[in-house]
Design a protein around this motif. Structure first.
Motif, PDB file in Angstrom:
ATOM      1  N   PRO A   1       0.797  -1.236   0.000  1.00  0.00           N
ATOM      2  CA  PRO A   1       0.000   0.000   0.000  1.00  0.00           C
ATOM      3  C   PRO A   1       0.823   1.277   0.000  1.00  0.00           C
ATOM      4  CG  PRO A   1      -0.950  -1.604   1.505  1.00  0.00           C
ATOM      5  CD  PRO A   1       0.344  -2.188   1.028  1.00  0.00           C
ATOM      6  N   ARG A   2       1.878   1.341   0.818  1.00  0.00           N
ATOM      7  CA  ARG A   2       2.678   2.560   0.882  1.00  0.00           C
ATOM      8  C   ARG A   2       3.344   2.852  -0.469  1.00  0.00           C
ATOM      9  NH1 ARG A   2       4.840   5.593   4.978  1.00  0.00           N
ATOM     10  NH2 ARG A   2       6.774   6.725   4.486  1.00  0.00           N
ATOM     11  N   HIS A   3       3.903   1.812  -1.070  1.00  0.00           N
ATOM     12  CA  HIS A   3       4.541   1.984  -2.384  1.00  0.00           C
ATOM     13  C   HIS A   3       3.507   2.371  -3.432  1.00  0.00           C
ATOM     14  CE1 HIS A   3       7.506   1.292  -5.545  1.00  0.00           C
ATOM     15  NE2 HIS A   3       6.556   0.662  -6.219  1.00  0.00           N
ATOM     16  N   PHE A   4       2.340   1.753  -3.370  1.00  0.00           N
ATOM     17  CA  PHE A   4       1.258   2.057  -4.316  1.00  0.00           C
ATOM     18  C   PHE A   4       0.895   3.537  -4.239  1.00  0.00           C
ATOM     19  CE2 PHE A   4      -3.150   2.522  -5.525  1.00  0.00           C
ATOM     20  CZ  PHE A   4      -3.267   1.743  -6.659  1.00  0.00           C
ATOM     21  N   VAL A   5       0.708   4.056  -3.046  1.00  0.00           N
ATOM     22  CA  VAL A   5       0.315   5.453  -2.864  1.00  0.00           C
ATOM     23  C   VAL A   5       1.416   6.400  -3.335  1.00  0.00           C
ATOM     24  CG1 VAL A   5      -0.252   7.220  -1.136  1.00  0.00           C
ATOM     25  CG2 VAL A   5      -1.314   4.945  -1.020  1.00  0.00           C
ATOM     26  N   GLN A   6       2.670   6.070  -3.054  1.00  0.00           N
ATOM     27  CA  GLN A   6       3.769   6.919  -3.494  1.00  0.00           C
ATOM     28  C   GLN A   6       3.846   6.992  -5.018  1.00  0.00           C
ATOM     29  OE1 GLN A   6       7.060   5.022  -1.469  1.00  0.00           O
ATOM     30  NE2 GLN A   6       6.921   6.377   0.318  1.00  0.00           N
ATOM     31  N   ARG A   7       3.707   5.834  -5.659  1.00  0.00           N
ATOM     32  CA  ARG A   7       3.732   5.827  -7.117  1.00  0.00           C
ATOM     33  C   ARG A   7       2.530   6.567  -7.701  1.00  0.00           C
ATOM     34  NH1 ARG A   7       7.902   5.266  -9.966  1.00  0.00           N
ATOM     35  NH2 ARG A   7       6.738   4.326 -11.690  1.00  0.00           N
ATOM     36  N   LEU A   8       1.373   6.363  -7.094  1.00  0.00           N
ATOM     37  CA  LEU A   8       0.172   7.036  -7.577  1.00  0.00           C
ATOM     38  C   LEU A   8       0.331   8.555  -7.513  1.00  0.00           C
ATOM     39  CD1 LEU A   8      -2.769   7.024  -8.557  1.00  0.00           C
ATOM     40  CD2 LEU A   8      -3.480   6.781  -6.167  1.00  0.00           C
ATOM     41  N   SER A   9       0.949   9.061  -6.445  1.00  0.00           N
ATOM     42  CA  SER A   9       1.098  10.509  -6.296  1.00  0.00           C
ATOM     43  C   SER A   9       1.941  11.096  -7.426  1.00  0.00           C
ATOM     44  CB  SER A   9       1.716  10.837  -4.937  1.00  0.00           C
ATOM     45  OG  SER A   9       3.046  10.358  -4.846  1.00  0.00           O
ATOM     46  N   LEU A  10       2.961  10.371  -7.897  1.00  0.00           N
ATOM     47  CA  LEU A  10       3.758  10.844  -9.028  1.00  0.00           C
ATOM     48  C   LEU A  10       2.895  11.016 -10.276  1.00  0.00           C
ATOM     49  CD1 LEU A  10       7.039   8.699  -8.799  1.00  0.00           C
ATOM     50  CD2 LEU A  10       6.764  11.116  -8.220  1.00  0.00           C
ATOM     51  N   PHE A  11       2.003  10.053 -10.503  1.00  0.00           N
ATOM     52  CA  PHE A  11       1.171  10.116 -11.697  1.00  0.00           C
ATOM     53  C   PHE A  11       0.060  11.146 -11.564  1.00  0.00           C
ATOM     54  CE2 PHE A  11       3.438   6.233 -12.425  1.00  0.00           C
ATOM     55  CZ  PHE A  11       3.612   6.223 -13.798  1.00  0.00           C
ATOM     56  N   VAL A  12      -0.368  11.406 -10.349  1.00  0.00           N
ATOM     57  CA  VAL A  12      -1.344  12.483 -10.145  1.00  0.00           C
ATOM     58  C   VAL A  12      -0.721  13.822 -10.526  1.00  0.00           C
ATOM     59  CG1 VAL A  12      -2.689  13.752  -8.425  1.00  0.00           C
ATOM     60  CG2 VAL A  12      -2.636  11.251  -8.359  1.00  0.00           C
ATOM     61  N   LEU A  13       0.509  14.041 -10.098  1.00  0.00           N
ATOM     62  CA  LEU A  13       1.201  15.281 -10.456  1.00  0.00           C
ATOM     63  C   LEU A  13       1.408  15.363 -11.971  1.00  0.00           C
ATOM     64  CD1 LEU A  13       2.691  17.873  -9.711  1.00  0.00           C
ATOM     65  CD2 LEU A  13       4.753  16.492  -9.327  1.00  0.00           C
ATOM     66  N   PHE A  14       1.869  14.277 -12.565  1.00  0.00           N
ATOM     67  CA  PHE A  14       2.100  14.269 -14.011  1.00  0.00           C
ATOM     68  C   PHE A  14       0.812  14.526 -14.781  1.00  0.00           C
ATOM     69  CE2 PHE A  14       2.251  11.560 -17.924  1.00  0.00           C
ATOM     70  CZ  PHE A  14       3.037  12.427 -18.675  1.00  0.00           C
ATOM     71  N   ARG A  15      -0.253  13.834 -14.401  1.00  0.00           N
ATOM     72  CA  ARG A  15      -1.528  13.992 -15.100  1.00  0.00           C
ATOM     73  C   ARG A  15      -2.054  15.426 -14.960  1.00  0.00           C
ATOM     74  NH1 ARG A  15      -4.536  12.735 -19.389  1.00  0.00           N
ATOM     75  NH2 ARG A  15      -6.761  12.840 -18.956  1.00  0.00           N
ATOM     76  N   THR A  16      -1.843  16.046 -13.809  1.00  0.00           N
ATOM     77  CA  THR A  16      -2.293  17.419 -13.602  1.00  0.00           C
ATOM     78  C   THR A  16      -1.576  18.375 -14.542  1.00  0.00           C
ATOM     79  OG1 THR A  16      -2.751  16.928 -11.270  1.00  0.00           O
ATOM     80  CG2 THR A  16      -2.570  19.247 -11.888  1.00  0.00           C
ATOM     81  N   LEU A  17      -0.263  18.207 -14.689  1.00  0.00           N
ATOM     82  CA  LEU A  17       0.492  19.049 -15.613  1.00  0.00           C
ATOM     83  C   LEU A  17       0.084  18.775 -17.062  1.00  0.00           C
ATOM     84  CD1 LEU A  17       4.084  18.941 -14.056  1.00  0.00           C
ATOM     85  CD2 LEU A  17       2.151  20.443 -13.515  1.00  0.00           C
ATOM     86  N   GLN A  18      -0.173  17.522 -17.347  1.00  0.00           N
ATOM     87  CA  GLN A  18      -0.568  17.148 -18.701  1.00  0.00           C
ATOM     88  C   GLN A  18      -1.886  17.812 -19.107  1.00  0.00           C
ATOM     89  OE1 GLN A  18      -2.096  13.156 -19.347  1.00  0.00           O
ATOM     90  NE2 GLN A  18      -0.599  12.864 -20.978  1.00  0.00           N
ATOM     91  N   VAL A  19      -2.881  17.753 -18.222  1.00  0.00           N
ATOM     92  CA  VAL A  19      -4.175  18.343 -18.583  1.00  0.00           C
ATOM     93  C   VAL A  19      -4.093  19.867 -18.632  1.00  0.00           C
ATOM     94  CG1 VAL A  19      -5.512  16.394 -17.715  1.00  0.00           C
ATOM     95  CG2 VAL A  19      -5.045  18.308 -16.200  1.00  0.00           C
ATOM     96  N   LEU A  20      -3.255  20.466 -17.799  1.00  0.00           N
ATOM     97  CA  LEU A  20      -3.077  21.916 -17.888  1.00  0.00           C
ATOM     98  C   LEU A  20      -2.480  22.300 -19.238  1.00  0.00           C
ATOM     99  CD1 LEU A  20      -1.861  22.873 -14.299  1.00  0.00           C
ATOM    100  CD2 LEU A  20      -3.940  23.674 -15.448  1.00  0.00           C
TER     101      LEU A  20
END
Length: 538
Positions: free
Chosen positions: A290-309
């Motif tokens: 779970p901890r690794h999953f959440v850490q990896r997910l946070s990277l993609f949340v940041l990336f996806r946010t920049l992508q949609v902007l």
């Protein structure tokens, strides 16, 4: 349009009787609903890229072979510039969630259940869909890699950062972009990355395949699924517009869906949906800790946010499309929440993003925040099972008469408890007056427990949900036993001060709950509102 007409004629043996152009989204593809002389409809698609069309057709056929919920491709032109696909109707998940968005992210129970059902299906298409897939058919590239990440990050730089006129050091930012891209692609993945997984691309389909046209049948043979919490017909989730998919990490799609800027999902609802996704993913692969999953997910949340902007910047600042300009403030709010985490090892990039969120044009509006609008525990779905030693009862004259009909009333205590017209004298009367009363507030005085603002008030407060949670369990056991013994009548009544808000909400939701769970006939009567409704036996 002429090639589509020709393809339709080849497939159906006649020219379309009617042609309706459907609203487009972000791509250059054009969609039409074409119907034959008997009123049977299919969707015609005309694209500008042969490679993109080929990718969709290949993926749709591959997913259909894997028995995944996607539209069936019916016919393709020789040049692959147009094709026909199954018509999944007009109700998207985005449309079904409109009420929650317009309420500022306060999603009711029905809307949350639709989100849960959709997010549970995502690993199905990501993991099972990837098995046996020839990635060389993907468009515009077969795999998520460093180059594709840098492309999107530079798209953000040139289409968003440059137009908003913020100062930055390009070489320092580029160095952080490369570190970011390396981290995003550091783990190998064999899953299908949908890339554009969002509520607009999920259809709530009332006509699963085979299509009515292919069967040679009318629309009467549709397979309809009732809403999980009642309140009308809702189809199973079907997925569309996956032509940009490729091999890549499954985190991407989860981030894309749950951090969709305009959806306004609360932190609590996101956590619950991440939990649902994580548990569903267990059915297909060995999941990360779970901890690794959440850490990896946070990277993609940041990336996806920049992508949609970046996409919003191009469509909004350059193409001047108002929808995308309107989408920028909620996307900036997502970014504002991310930079507060201080959890990303890219110091220059994060400082720049922090300054970006502080620009005057992106200053957040002062709005009241409702933090308790979601996340309620739903009732368990296990039907009460009688003890094996009970055996068939033989001592009641009502045994074996069936089928059971449940009657549910809402009423005002001022006007007395509803009479039992069946003559059985059985059932329950529940007093709703211990729960928070929306009738005390001016905006709700002219509304009832059937109206969305009242529903959101009651579910946001939460007392009525705890109240009903116990009643559901009691009612489930009673209904199950009555069905088992062949009884014909059971009555529930909910009373409150005026028979307008709390009792109406409770009666309606119990009726929908019983009908969905047991499929029996349920008659609901809101006595003081002079409203009746019958849920027919399935």
């Amino acid at each position: 349009m002429e090639p589509l007409i020709k393809l339709f004629q080849q497939y159906c043996g006649e020219v379309p009787a009617t042609t309706e152009k459907l609203a487009g989204a972000g791509s250059n593809r054009q969609y039409y609903r074409l119907t034959d002389s008997r009123g049977r409809a299919i969707i015609g698609v005309q694209g500008t890229s042969k490679d993109e069309n080929h990718a969709f057709v290949y993926l749709a056929r591959h997913f259909a072979h894997r028995q995944l919920p996607v539209p069936k491709v019916l016919a393709v032109s020789d040049d692959e510039m147009c094709y026909l696909q199954e018509d999944l109707g007009s109700m998207s998940l985005f449309d079904a969630l409109r009420g929650g968005r317009e309420a500022g992210g306060r999603y009711n129970q029905k809307e949350k259940q639709l989100l849960v059902e959709t997010i549970r299906q995502l690993p199905n298409i990501q993991i099972r869909g990837a098995r046996g897939l020839d990635w060389n058919n993907c468009y515009p590239q077969p795999e998520f890699d460093v180059d594709s990440v840098l492309f999107d990050l530079n798209y953000f730089k040139y289409c968003f950062l440059k137009p908003v006129d913020i100062d930055f050091h390009e070489l320092k930012l580029e160095a952080n972009f490369r570190l970011f891209a390396k981290d995003l692609t550091s783990e190998p993945s064999d899953s299908f990355l949908y890339r554009d997984f969002q509520a607009r691309n999920v259809m709530l389909c009332l006509t699963p395949d085979p299509s009515p046209v292919e069967r040679g049948e009318g629309n009467s043979n549709v397979d309809i699924k009732a809403s999980p919490t009642g309140g009308g017909l809702v189809g199973a989730p079907y997925f569309i517009d996956f032509q940009g998919g490729r091999k890549g990490p499954f985190y991407y799609d989860l981030a894309s869906f749950l951090w969709q800027a305009s959806a306004k999902y609360s932190h609590k609802l996101r956590r619950e949906l991440v939990y649902e996704y994580y548990n569903s993913l267990r059915n297909y692969i060995e999941v990360p800790a779970p901890r690794h999953f959440v850490q990896r997910l946070s990277l993609f949340v940041l990336f996806r946010t920049l992508q949609v902007l970046g996409a919003y910047g191009f469509r909004g600042y350059f193409e001047r499309k108002q929808h995308f300009l309107d989408s920028i403030p909620p996307a900036i709010q997502n970014l504002r929440e991310l930079v507060k985490l201080d959890a990303f090892p890219y110091p220059y990039m994060m400082d720049l993003l922090r300054r970006l969120t502080q620009l005057p044009q992106f200053a957040p509006k002062e709005e009241p925040v409702a933090e308790r609008a979601d996340g309620y525990k739903t009732t368990e779905s296990d039907i009460y099972k009688a003890h094996p030693k009970d055996g068939p009862a033989t001592f009641s004259k009502y045994d074996g008469k069936g089928p059971l009909v449940v009657r549910i009333f809402s009423f005002s205590y001022r006007k007395g408890i509803p009479e039992d017209e069946s003559g059985n004298g059985g059932g329950y009367v529940f007093d709703c007056r211990s729960t928070h009363n929306p009738g005390r507030y001016e905006p709700y005085k002219q509304l009832t427990g059937l109206d969305e603002p009242v529903i959101r008030f009651l579910e946001d407060d939460g007392e009525i949900l705890t109240f009903l949670d116990s009643i559901y369990k009691l009612a489930d056991a009673h209904v199950a036993r009555y069905i088992q013994r062949g009884f014909t009548s059971l009555m529930f009544s909910f009373g409150c001060t005026g028979g307008q808000h709390r009792s109406v909400y409770s009666a309606q939701h119990l009726a929908e709950h019983i009908h969905e769970k047991f499929g029996i006939e349920v008659r609901v009567c809101h006595r003081e509102q002079n409203i009746t409704q019958t849920f027919a036996a399935k």
